[in-house]
Design an enzyme around this catalytic site. Structure first.
Site, PDB file in Angstrom:
ATOM      1  N   GLY A  23       4.326   7.020   3.680  1.00 49.77           N
ATOM      2  CA  GLY A  23       5.266   6.060   3.138  1.00 49.77           C
ATOM      3  C   GLY A  23       4.631   5.024   2.244  1.00 49.77           C
ATOM      4  CB  THR A  24       5.729   3.292  -0.626  1.00 53.60           C
ATOM      5  OG1 THR A  24       5.341   4.567  -1.158  1.00 53.60           O
ATOM      6  CG2 THR A  24       5.288   2.198  -1.577  1.00 53.60           C
ATOM      7  CB  VAL A  25       3.882  -0.723   3.184  1.00 48.69           C
ATOM      8  CG1 VAL A  25       4.192  -2.053   3.878  1.00 48.69           C
ATOM      9  CG2 VAL A  25       3.869   0.419   4.200  1.00 48.69           C
ATOM     10  CE  LYS A  82       5.035   4.099   7.261  1.00 46.27           C
ATOM     11  NZ  LYS A  82       4.272   4.280   8.534  1.00 46.27           N
ATOM     12  CG  ASN A  84      -4.197   2.535  10.601  1.00 51.18           C
ATOM     13  OD1 ASN A  84      -3.759   2.306   9.472  1.00 51.18           O
ATOM     14  ND2 ASN A  84      -4.343   3.768  11.066  1.00 51.18           N
ATOM     15  CG  ASP A 143       0.228   3.498   9.468  1.00 52.81           C
ATOM     16  OD1 ASP A 143       1.196   4.181   9.898  1.00 52.81           O
ATOM     17  OD2 ASP A 143      -0.418   3.813   8.454  1.00 52.81           O
ATOM     18  CG  ASP A 163      -5.210   7.262  11.929  1.00 53.87           C
ATOM     19  OD1 ASP A 163      -6.428   7.534  12.030  1.00 53.87           O
ATOM     20  OD2 ASP A 163      -4.644   7.129  10.828  1.00 53.87           O
ATOM     21  N   GLY A 203       0.813  -1.206   0.000  1.00 53.11           N
ATOM     22  CA  GLY A 203       0.000   0.000   0.000  1.00 53.11           C
ATOM     23  C   GLY A 203       0.846   1.256   0.000  1.00 53.11           C
TER      24      GLY A 203
END
Length: 380
Positions: free
Chosen positions: A30-32, A46, A143, A157, A138, A25
């Protein structure tokens, strides 16, 4: 928002001994990717662009080093990528194989025992986090992963999280988060301090408690208590009381409905005193649960009748005019310094030596609550 394009990694790319398998995702911080080690152990990688959210990534690393629990995602190491000309920070995390809570819930439509059990698992993890001074900020279904191996809920996350000694990274009054899960006190602060320079809301464990109430309400009724999507929507959260879950759905046991409504109290002092107290209450309810707790709370979406099915975008609960009278009124502990991690953080122009020195000078963390292997993380 990410200022730099996400790293485009093809399956088979080797990142410090881990083979990339697929993109998981892309988010605001960030990008995981999922990656696998030679022995079969899987991890989440990440990537955070240098010069964008480095301070936030360091804070996430610091928070996750402070606590280990089977119901919280686990950090393994911090590094940079590519090594020869770093463009990204890379957090190596334990990969939680499973489904998002909302996806899992729609598929399995569990009973009240299942709903209470999932909230209890999350509360246990958050008890450990709060004891270490960490607030997630969050907590929401997106999450939370229901781990395939044992069916337990795992909170992931921590990119929006904070801890007691953390510096403020947000310019506005509120930290990043999801408005429909934000507590009344947070929304009230933002409303009162709008436009005032230097005003920053300091989240507390009570904020995570409220978010758990929203999740429990949605699992029990298929709807959130309030939807905050447009300016003015927060007024309902501040002034109105959502119908109790058992009034919308008679399959919800009264005691569980009462727990949910207490979590959603307007004033933090009226909620449970702590996550530990919530755990005690839920454990007692589950121990005393009768047959009514074993009836599926919601009908599958394919079947007519019964309570409204769990929906990805639930409609707003009708607002009630009834007003409440007399409403009942954080980078620390990076211990195993970066040199003790599997990778070593290499300072760049974007990540200043002063920031790294601050991290390395922090004291050791407290003893962990559970072994890393209990949390689904394989030693590197």
């Amino acid at each position: 928002m990410l200022e730099r394009a996400s790293p485009q990694l093809s399956p088979g790319t080797n990142i410090n001994g881990l083979v990339v398998e697929e993109l998981v995702g892309v988010g605001g911080w960030g990008t995981v990717y999922r990656a696998r080690r030679e022995d079969g152990a899987t991890y989440a990688l990440k990537f955070i662009p240098l010069g964008h959210a480095v301070d936030r990534a360091l804070r996430e690393f610091a928070m996750l080093l402070r606590v280990r629990h089977r119901n919280l995602v686990q950090v393994v190491s911090l590094g940079v990528w590519p090594e020869e000309a770093p463009e990204y920070l890379c957090l190596q995390l334990g990969f939680v194989e499973g489904e998002r809570l909302d996806v899992w819930w729609k598929k399995h439509t569990p009973d009240a025992r299942g709903a209470a059990g999932k909230v209890l698992q999350l509360a246990r993890g958050l008890t450990a986090a709060h004891a270490a001074g960490v607030v997630h900020r969050d907590v929401k279904e997106a999450n939370i992963i229901v781990r395939a191996s044992d069916g337990e809920a795992v909170l992931v996350d921590f990119g929006s999280g904070t801890y007691e000694e953390a510096a403020t990274l947000t310019r506005g009054p509120l930290a990043p988060g999801t408005p429909s899960y934000m507590s009344p006190e947070a929304l009230r602060f933002a409303q009162e301090k709008s436009g005032k320079a230097g005003a920053h809301y300091r989240a507390s464990p009570a904020d995570d408690l409220y978010a758990l109430g929203v999740i429990l309400y949605r699992m029990a009724t298929g709807k959130r208590p309030f939807e905050v999507r447009e300016p003015g929507d927060e007024e309902a959260v501040l002034e109105e009381e959502a119908p109790a879950p058992h009034l919308l759905n008679p399959r919800v046991p009264g005691p569980l409905s009462a727990v949910c409504m207490r979590l959603l109290e307007k004033e933090p002092s009226a909620r449970h005193a702590s996550m530990a107290e919530l755990c005690t209450v839920l454990e007692a309810q589950l121990a005393a649960a009768d047959a009514s707790w074993s009836v599926p709370l919601l009908e599958p979406a394919t079947q007519p009748g019964g309570p409204a099915p769990f929906q990805e975008k639930a409609p707003s609960v009708p607002r009630r005019a009834r007003r409440r009278v007399g409403q009942l009124a954080a980078l620390a502990g990076v211990a195993a310094c970066l040199g003790a991690a599997a990778w070593v953080y290499a300072p760049t122009q974007a990540a200043t030596p002063a920031a790294v020195a601050q991290v390395a000078a922090l004291p050791p963390p407290p003893p962990v609550e559970a072994q890393a292997s209990d949390a689904g993380v394989q030693p590197p």
